[in-house]
Scaffold this active site. Structure first.
Site, PDB file in Angstrom:
ATOM      1  N   CYS A 106       1.002  -1.349   0.081  1.00  0.00           N
ATOM      2  CA  CYS A 106      -0.236  -0.011   0.158  1.00  0.00           C
ATOM      3  C   CYS A 106       0.986   1.099  -0.053  1.00  0.00           C
ATOM      4  O   CYS A 106       2.141   1.191   0.003  1.00  0.00           O
ATOM      5  CB  CYS A 106      -1.079   0.061   1.183  1.00  0.00           C
ATOM      6  SG  CYS A 106      -0.203   0.098   2.706  1.00  0.00           S
ATOM      7  N   ASN A 137       2.635   1.367   4.073  1.00  0.00           N
ATOM      8  CA  ASN A 137       3.044   0.245   4.700  1.00  0.00           C
ATOM      9  C   ASN A 137       2.836   0.409   6.177  1.00  0.00           C
ATOM     10  O   ASN A 137       3.632  -0.219   6.890  1.00  0.00           O
ATOM     11  CB  ASN A 137       4.463  -0.365   4.184  1.00  0.00           C
ATOM     12  CG  ASN A 137       4.586  -1.703   5.044  1.00  0.00           C
ATOM     13  OD1 ASN A 137       5.847  -2.048   5.077  1.00  0.00           O
ATOM     14  ND2 ASN A 137       3.675  -2.432   4.705  1.00  0.00           N
ATOM     15  N   CYS A 191      -0.830   0.718   7.135  1.00  0.00           N
ATOM     16  CA  CYS A 191      -2.388   0.567   7.556  1.00  0.00           C
ATOM     17  C   CYS A 191      -2.877  -0.692   6.483  1.00  0.00           C
ATOM     18  O   CYS A 191      -3.059  -1.716   7.389  1.00  0.00           O
ATOM     19  CB  CYS A 191      -3.156   1.594   7.111  1.00  0.00           C
ATOM     20  SG  CYS A 191      -2.817   3.180   7.947  1.00  0.00           S
ATOM     21  N   ARG A 192      -3.125  -0.636   5.569  1.00  0.00           N
ATOM     22  CA  ARG A 192      -3.819  -1.693   4.776  1.00  0.00           C
ATOM     23  C   ARG A 192      -2.993  -2.724   4.765  1.00  0.00           C
ATOM     24  O   ARG A 192      -3.208  -4.034   4.755  1.00  0.00           O
ATOM     25  CB  ARG A 192      -4.426  -1.214   3.495  1.00  0.00           C
ATOM     26  CG  ARG A 192      -5.548  -0.413   3.690  1.00  0.00           C
ATOM     27  CD  ARG A 192      -5.744   0.426   2.510  1.00  0.00           C
ATOM     28  NE  ARG A 192      -4.835   1.254   2.127  1.00  0.00           N
ATOM     29  CZ  ARG A 192      -4.830   1.949   0.598  1.00  0.00           C
ATOM     30  NH1 ARG A 192      -5.816   1.633  -0.045  1.00  0.00           N
ATOM     31  NH2 ARG A 192      -3.696   2.755   0.349  1.00  0.00           N
ATOM     32  N   SER A 193      -1.623  -2.521   3.962  1.00  0.00           N
ATOM     33  CA  SER A 193      -0.728  -3.921   3.723  1.00  0.00           C
ATOM     34  C   SER A 193      -0.221  -4.662   5.016  1.00  0.00           C
ATOM     35  O   SER A 193       0.036  -5.549   4.959  1.00  0.00           O
ATOM     36  CB  SER A 193       0.384  -3.289   2.866  1.00  0.00           C
ATOM     37  OG  SER A 193       1.251  -2.226   3.314  1.00  0.00           O
ATOM     38  N   ASP A 214      -8.089   3.612   1.463  1.00  0.00           N
ATOM     39  CA  ASP A 214      -7.037   4.209   2.349  1.00  0.00           C
ATOM     40  C   ASP A 214      -7.953   4.637   3.440  1.00  0.00           C
ATOM     41  O   ASP A 214      -8.465   5.584   3.556  1.00  0.00           O
ATOM     42  CB  ASP A 214      -6.362   5.167   1.823  1.00  0.00           C
ATOM     43  CG  ASP A 214      -5.118   5.628   2.459  1.00  0.00           C
ATOM     44  OD1 ASP A 214      -5.062   5.203   3.710  1.00  0.00           O
ATOM     45  OD2 ASP A 214      -4.346   6.303   1.935  1.00  0.00           O
TER      46      ASP A 214
HETATM   47  C1  WE7 Z   1      -0.941   8.739   3.733  1.00  0.00           C
HETATM   48  C2  WE7 Z   1      -1.577   7.679   3.615  1.00  0.00           C
HETATM   49  C3  WE7 Z   1      -1.367   6.491   4.028  1.00  0.00           C
HETATM   50  C4  WE7 Z   1      -2.248   9.367   2.239  1.00  0.00           C
HETATM   51  N1  WE7 Z   1      -0.482   6.259   5.194  1.00  0.00           N
HETATM   52  N2  WE7 Z   1       0.290   8.743   4.678  1.00  0.00           N
HETATM   53 CL1  WE7 Z   1       1.270  12.349   4.534  1.00  0.00          CL
HETATM   54  C5  WE7 Z   1       2.258  11.333   3.450  1.00  0.00           C
HETATM   55  C6  WE7 Z   1       2.880  11.738   2.376  1.00  0.00           C
HETATM   56  C7  WE7 Z   1       3.547  10.854   1.467  1.00  0.00           C
HETATM   57  C8  WE7 Z   1       3.362   9.786   1.988  1.00  0.00           C
HETATM   58  C9  WE7 Z   1       2.729   9.089   2.919  1.00  0.00           C
HETATM   59 CL2  WE7 Z   1       2.498   7.592   3.159  1.00  0.00          CL
HETATM   60  C10 WE7 Z   1       1.975  10.028   3.763  1.00  0.00           C
HETATM   61  C11 WE7 Z   1       1.179   9.786   5.061  1.00  0.00           C
HETATM   62  C12 WE7 Z   1       0.322   7.265   5.167  1.00  0.00           C
HETATM   63  N3  WE7 Z   1      -2.387   5.409   3.871  1.00  0.00           N
HETATM   64  N4  WE7 Z   1      -2.818   8.180   2.588  1.00  0.00           N
HETATM   65  N5  WE7 Z   1      -0.930   9.796   3.006  1.00  0.00           N
HETATM   66  C13 WE7 Z   1      -2.887  10.109   1.355  1.00  0.00           C
HETATM   67  C14 WE7 Z   1      -4.137  10.027   0.906  1.00  0.00           C
HETATM   68  C15 WE7 Z   1      -4.878  10.701   0.005  1.00  0.00           C
HETATM   69  C16 WE7 Z   1      -4.470  11.473  -0.847  1.00  0.00           C
HETATM   70  C17 WE7 Z   1      -3.013  11.883  -0.263  1.00  0.00           C
HETATM   71  C18 WE7 Z   1      -2.065  11.278   0.724  1.00  0.00           C
HETATM   72  C19 WE7 Z   1      -0.758  11.560   0.936  1.00  0.00           C
END
Ligand code: WE7
Length: 157
Positions: free
Chosen positions: A11, A14, A16-18, A127
């Site tokens: 995901c 890595n 939440c979902r995965s 998500d």
């Molecule tokens: C998420 C996410 C998820 C979104 N887990 N993040 Cl603040 C941000 C910026 C870059 C990479 C990540 Cl992983 C994250 C934090 C962690 N499941 N889902 N962000 C998400 C959802 C919808 C639109 C934009 C984002 C960044």
């Protein structure tokens, strides 16, 4: 003995979902005595959360469902993963698009939506990261349980 079949759950971050998908798969192959023939890992599309444990809401859903032994540290997917794994599962269409664009030419991995195996037909595992409660995590868990069970029923003899 035949080589193990290897599954990678993917995901965005890595956390939440995965991890839920990995924990559900690992729990299933443990309970069904399939650990001699199957292996599972999970990874991220983005290294943003590398080294962190799963979201506390993911861990509490797993604990509530009786999965107490899961521990994981987030890591990003690598080019090697496309050569090492037989299946790489994404949770939504964005994940699949990203995986297809990263995929090296000689990748052996089959890239699929995990929800393709859901007998209820819920294709997308949404998500839940920005949700203000845990409902999306419970829902993701149930989707993973249904899809993992039917995937393994289809692919074990
Ligand atoms: C998420 C996410 C998820 C979104 N887990 N993040 Cl603040 C941000 C910026 C870059 C990479 C990540 Cl992983 C994250 C934090 C962690 N499941 N889902 N962000 C998400 C959802 C919808 C639109 C934009 C984002 C960044």
């Amino acid at each position: 003995m035949a080589p193990k079949k290897k599954v990678l759950m993917i995901c965005l971050g890595n956390i939440c979902r995965s991890p839920i998908a990995e924990a559900v798969f690992a729990d299933y192959i443990n309970k069904m005595n399939l650990t001699n023939s199957w292996e599972v890992e999970s990874a991220a599309l983005i290294g943003y959360h590398t080294g962190k444990g799963p979201d506390r809401r993911a861990m509490s859903v797993l604990r509530e469902k009786g999965i107490n032994d899961y521990c994981h540290k987030a890591r990003p997917i690598t080019e090697e993963d496309f050569h090492n794994f037989d299946w790489i599962f994404g949770m939504d269409e964005d994940n699949i698009d990203e995986l297809e664009s990263m995929k090296p030419n000689k990748s052996k991995a089959q890239i699929e939506l995990l929800g393709k195996y859901d007998p209820k037909g819920e294709l997308i595992i949404r998500d839940p990261y920005y949700d203000s409660d845990s409902a999306g995590f419970y829902k993701a868990y149930e989707q993973c349980v249904r899809s993992v069970a039917s995937f393994l029923e289809k692919n074990t003899s």
